[in-house]
Each structure stands twice: as structure tokens, then as C-alpha cells.
Enzyme design. Structure first.
Site, mmCIF file in Angstrom:
data_model
loop_
_atom_site.group_PDB
_atom_site.id
_atom_site.type_symbol
_atom_site.label_atom_id
_atom_site.label_comp_id
_atom_site.label_asym_id
_atom_site.label_seq_id
_atom_site.Cartn_x
_atom_site.Cartn_y
_atom_site.Cartn_z
ATOM 1 N N HIS A 297 -9.177 6.009 3.726
ATOM 2 C CA HIS A 297 -9.184 4.585 4.071
ATOM 3 C C HIS A 297 -10.199 3.826 3.206
ATOM 4 O O HIS A 297 -9.845 2.839 2.541
ATOM 5 C CB HIS A 297 -9.538 4.433 5.559
ATOM 6 C CG HIS A 297 -9.578 3.016 6.039
ATOM 7 N ND1 HIS A 297 -8.534 2.431 6.712
ATOM 8 C CD2 HIS A 297 -10.542 2.062 5.953
ATOM 9 C CE1 HIS A 297 -8.847 1.180 7.011
ATOM 10 N NE2 HIS A 297 -10.068 0.939 6.553
ATOM 11 N N GLU A 298 -11.436 4.299 3.210
ATOM 12 C CA GLU A 298 -12.472 3.618 2.434
ATOM 13 C C GLU A 298 -12.212 3.759 0.931
ATOM 14 O O GLU A 298 -12.538 2.858 0.155
ATOM 15 C CB GLU A 298 -13.862 4.152 2.792
ATOM 16 C CG GLU A 298 -14.259 3.980 4.261
ATOM 17 C CD GLU A 298 -14.160 2.551 4.770
ATOM 18 O OE1 GLU A 298 -14.284 1.614 3.949
ATOM 19 O OE2 GLU A 298 -13.947 2.359 5.982
ATOM 20 N N HIS B 45 -10.033 0.925 -0.176
ATOM 21 C CA HIS B 45 -10.848 -0.278 -0.391
ATOM 22 C C HIS B 45 -11.567 -0.193 -1.738
ATOM 23 O O HIS B 45 -11.611 -1.158 -2.504
ATOM 24 C CB HIS B 45 -11.904 -0.405 0.714
ATOM 25 C CG HIS B 45 -11.400 -0.920 2.018
ATOM 26 N ND1 HIS B 45 -10.693 -2.106 2.140
ATOM 27 C CD2 HIS B 45 -11.521 -0.435 3.286
ATOM 28 C CE1 HIS B 45 -10.397 -2.325 3.417
ATOM 29 N NE2 HIS B 45 -10.885 -1.319 4.126
ATOM 30 N N GLU C 45 -7.356 -4.867 3.352
ATOM 31 C CA GLU C 45 -6.958 -3.851 4.330
ATOM 32 C C GLU C 45 -5.612 -3.229 3.983
ATOM 33 O O GLU C 45 -5.343 -2.080 4.340
ATOM 34 C CB GLU C 45 -6.925 -4.442 5.738
ATOM 35 C CG GLU C 45 -8.292 -4.795 6.305
ATOM 36 C CD GLU C 45 -9.255 -3.619 6.357
ATOM 37 O OE1 GLU C 45 -8.803 -2.464 6.440
ATOM 38 O OE2 GLU C 45 -10.477 -3.853 6.302
#
Length: 498
Positions: free
Chosen positions: A263-264, A267, A293
Site C-alpha cells: 500500500h505505502e 504511494h 490513494e
């Protein structure tokens, strides 16, 4: 005729502001990773000072005059004109804040963050309540400074997703709620996959190394970034060539760390992909939080929770976690996609995740318009979790203290998580249309086509376009809910056999 060096003067000034803001960001990153407890008070003061300095630089009358002159300069190219247009918008918005208010908000945010940490340690919302109340009052004041047409929360939503309003989100969530509920009910009538093998002991160091491997595999450049541990996973950057991600590790569940890294990492890839020649300027910044996101959700879910990703990475999992040797890739795939109403947003499945977001949206909306008092948040939260997800919240740490966002003053952020999933599903479908062999490449750990599409359609533009414009340019359509619903239905039909 404007001086030909005027645009360069503007760019130089903006880059000095960026230098101060990123110095502030370094202090914020350190606060959440390495700051010793006794350093909290002075750190709050230091961060407030830098916030005040950057605000003073951004509201300087000389910058305003420069922007006015450049707004009428016919010699500027398209990118330069867009930078001036966006900076003028930002300048006019910043004029609404006094330096004293900026400092007060920064100090309150820093204090609130540390009381949130302590509240989590004591598992007691009351420890956080007073400082959060101060912060909420400041955010209410901010809505008046910024202005709004219909609902005060609109002013804060617009800070994260330009143009977003309560009216629009009420409709969007209203249209999503029933299809997701029906899909959940259909799944709950089927036998759930066994995921007990995910909850063994997984050594912290092994998890850390596996997470680093995941980040490298997806293309995170460790020459331009690093990973650390924090209370709540996050991504920050000090330029496109210095992007920091954090994770957290649960030794009884390696999935928490793994999909946090993915997830990170999504980003971070976005931040590392932004144009370095636009440093400090709007076109060197991300489009919106909804688009940001979309990048994390695309990598975490569309790629990371796919069968192809699992088949490729299962041999590596066995190297780090031999306790999985009695199961196969298919079983792990089903287990990490198990749908089950739960307490923790960041560890929830892709379907029920949106109910977590809707609950936070309802809390924030009512706190900001004054119909919900801060002291009543725990009771309201617990009631909504029972209504939406049928779960009983046992304590504050697993309830309304689980997210860092309110301690940062980030009211208006949460809806962008669901928006991100909607954009991600639509983007991923169009990537598949452009590259029909994409699944086979993911099965080999090859993400070049994904990188190329995202660089060409998202990263390179910075803030050139609004979210809606960017989506339309990339996919030929406005944002459609049908892509997410089709993606979820197809995935869970395969796992649950309906």
C-alpha cells in the site's frame, strides 16, 4: 511586456518555500519514527515555527504582485501558465489564514498527535479527548476562513479532493452501500476460506526482510527512499528523490506488514515518479488524495491480492516463512482475500473496507457541523460498527483510536480511500485493456507495463489536471462505480464459488 526572468523569480521563490515545507516534513517524519519522548514539546514548537515561516513566505505581497503580472504574460507555455494559475489559487487561499492561526493549528496538531499516542497506550479515548476537541474547534474555524456554500465539511473535503462535497459523497456512498451489502450477504452464505495458518508466529526480522523484497520487486527505488517502523504506516516525501515509507509488524500475522508495504509502496512510486524539474511547483505535486490513494489501492489490491501475484511470490514466502509449507499459493490467495466484517480498517478486506470509510465519513461530517460532540465519538463509532458491520467494538484502541488522521487534523481525508479504490479499479481495467497479457507478466513479477501506463497517464502530470479530468484523459470516461463493483464481484465469485 513582463521581464523574461519574472517566471524564474517566481520559481525560485516557490522552491524556497518548498525547502522550508520539506524541512518541516523531515521533522514530522522524525516525530513519528525516532523522536525521543522528551523531545515532543520543543518539536511542536519547531514545527510551528517552520509552518509560520512557510505561510509568511507564501502570503508575501511581492509573490502576489508577481503572480498578477505573470497571469497576463502571453509568452508562458502551457505548463508555466498552469503553474501560475494553481499557485494563484493557493496564494488566495493562504491569504485567508493569519500567521497566528497557522502557528496555533500546528501546535495543536503536534500536541494532539502525542496525546493520541498516549491514549492508545492507555487504551482510553478520554486521554485524547481534550486535545482533539481543541483541534476540532480549530478545524471548524478553518471552514469559516475557507468558506463553503452548503456544508462546512465541504471546505475540508476540498483540501484533499478538489470539488468534493457532502452532497456528492452522500450520493456516492448511498449508491455503493446497497450493492456492497448484497455482495457481502451473498458471500456470507458461502463457506469462508481457512485463514488460521496466517495467524502463526512470524519472526519480526523475517517479515521486515520480506517487506523490503516486496518494495524492491514493485520498483521502489531505495537510492531515493527508505522504510522505517511507525505506529501507523504512512508515506512522506522531501522531493521525488527522497521518499520515506513506514510499516508496522504484527508477529502473529505477516499479512498486516506485507500489504502495508504494498500500500505505502504504491504511494511512494507515485511520489518518486513526479517530475523533478517541477520541484516546488504545482506540477511537481500529486493531483489529489483520491488519485494518490488510487495508487496505493491499485498495488495493494489489484496487483498484490491477485492470484498471479501470489503464484509468483509464494516460493519467496516459503523461504522466509517455512511454516506455510503445508499450504499452497491458492490457499494463501483465498485466505488473504477472505471477507469478514472486522474492527481494523487497515486490515479489513476490500469489500467491507468501504463500510469502515463510510463510518469515519459520518463521524467527521457530524463533528464538523456540530451535531456530534467529540466526547460522544466512541459511542457513535461503536453503534455504527454494530449497524454497518455487525461487530462489537471491545475497546477504544481497536475502535475510534485506531487511525492517526484526526491527530494530524486531517478531517476530510477518509473519503479519498474509497475514491482511491474506485479510481484504482477503473485504471487497472484500462491497463489490462492496453496490455492484454498483463496477468501473465504479473505472474512473472514483471510490472513494466503497469509502470509505463501510470507514468504516462498519472505521474507525469502532477497537478496539471483535476482528478476528474485526469481520469477522463487516462480512461476516456468519468469516474464509474461499475468498475469497482465488477472487480469485487468477479474476484469473490471465483473464491467463494457463486
Amino acid at each position: 511586456m513582463p521581464d523574461k526572468n519574472m517566471y524564474q523569480d517566481y520559481a525560485d521563490h516557490m522552491r524556497k518555500i518548498a525547502d522550508v515545507k520539506f524541512a518541516l516534513a523531515v521533522l514530522q517524519w522524525d516525530q513519528e519514527t525516532y523522536l525521543p519522548p522528551k523531545g515532543a514539546a520543543f518539536r511542536g514548537q519547531q514545527m510551528a515555527t517552520l509552518s509560520e515561516i512557510s505561510h509568511q513566505m507564501f502570503t508575501d505581497e511581492k509573490l502576489g504582485k508577481l503572480l498578477d503580472q505573470l497571469s497576463n504574460d502571453p509568452s508562458l507555455n502551457e505548463k508555466q501558465r498552469r503553474n501560475i494559475e494553481l499557485t494563484s489559487e493557493d496564494y488566495n487561499k493562504n491569504q485567508k489564514y493569519s500567521s497566528a492561526f497557522v502557528r496555533k493549528l500546528s501546535e495543536a496538531t503536534s500536541k494532539s498527535y502525542h496525546s493520541w499516542i498516549e491514549a492508545r497506550k492507555q487504551n482510553d479515548f478520554k486521554v485524547f479527548e481534550k486535545d482533539l476537541s481543541v483541534l476540532v474547534d480549530l478545524k471548524k474555524e478553518e471552514t469559516q476562513l475557507l468558506g463553503f456554500k452548503q456544508h462546512p465539511y465541504d471546505a475540508l473535503l476540498n483540501e484533499f479532493e478538489k470539488g468534493a462535497t457532502v452532497q456528492w459523497l452522500d450520493g456516492l456512498f448511498g449508491n455503493l452501500r446497497e450493492p456492497l451489502k448484497k455482495l457481502l450477504e451473498k458471500i456470507q452464505r458461502k463457506s469462508a476460506p481457512d485463514d488460521s495458518f496466517l495467524h502463526q508466529h512470524f519472526n519480526k526480522d523475517d517479515q521486515w526482510k520480506f517487506g523490503i523484497d516486496m518494495l524492491k520487486q514493485m520498483g521502489f527505488d531505495f537510492e531515493a527512499g527508505r522504510q522505517d517502523i511507525s505506529e501507523h504506516p504512512f508515506t512522506t516525501n522531501f522531493s521525488a528523490e527522497d521518499v520515506r515509507v513506514t510499516t508496522r509488524i504484527d508477529e502473529n500475522d505477516f499479512t498486516s506488514m506485507t500489504w502495508s508495504c504494498l500500500h505505502e509502496g504504491g504511494h511512494a512510486l507515485y511520489e518518486q515518479g513526479l517530475p523533478t524539474d517541477q520541484y516546488g511547483l504545482p506540477l511537481g505535486e500529486y493531483c489529489s488524495l483520491g488519485i494518490h490513494e488510487s495508487q496505493s489501492r491499485l498495488w495493494e489490491n489489484c496487483v498484490g491480492r491477485s492470484m498471479e501475484f501470489m503464484q509468483h511470490n509464494f516460493p519467496l514466502m516459503l523461504q522466509y516463512f517455512p511454516q506455510l509449507r503445508n499450504v499452497g499459493a491458492e490457499q494463501v490467495y483465498a485466505a488473504v482475500n477472505k471477507v469478514q466484517p472486522s474492527l481494523i480498517r487497515t486490515e479489513s478486506d476490500e469489500l467491507t473496507y468501504h463500510f469502515h470509510v463510510m463510518i469515519r465519513y459520518e463521524v467527521e461530517k457530524q463533528v464538523i457541523d456540530g451535531t456530534l460532540a467529540v466526547k460522544d465519538i466512541p459511542g457513535f463509532w461503536n453503534e455504527k460498527y454494530k449497524t454497518y458491520l455487525g461487530v462489537n467494538v471491545p475497546d477504544d484502541k481497536r475502535g475510534c483510536l485506531q487511525d492517526i488522521h484526526w491527530s494530524h487534523g486531517s478531517f476530510g481525508y477518509f473519503p479519498t480511500y474509497s475514491l482511491g479504490s474506485l479510481y484504482a479499479a477503473q485504471f487497472f481495467k484500462h491497463i489490462q485493456k492496453k496490455y492484454p497479457g498483463l496477468k501473465a507478466l504479473i505472474n512473472k513479477g514483471n510490472y513494466n507495463d503497469i509502470h509505463q501506463w501510470l507514468q504516462a497517464n498519472v505521474y507525469q502530470y502532477g497537478r496539471m489536471y483535476t482528478s476528474g479530468e485526469l481520469c477522463n484523459k487516462a480512461t476516456g470516461e468519468t469516474l464509474q462505480q461499475s468498475y469497482l463493483l465488477a472487480y469485487l464481484t468477479d474476484k469473490y465469485a471465483g473464491i467463494y464459488g457463486f
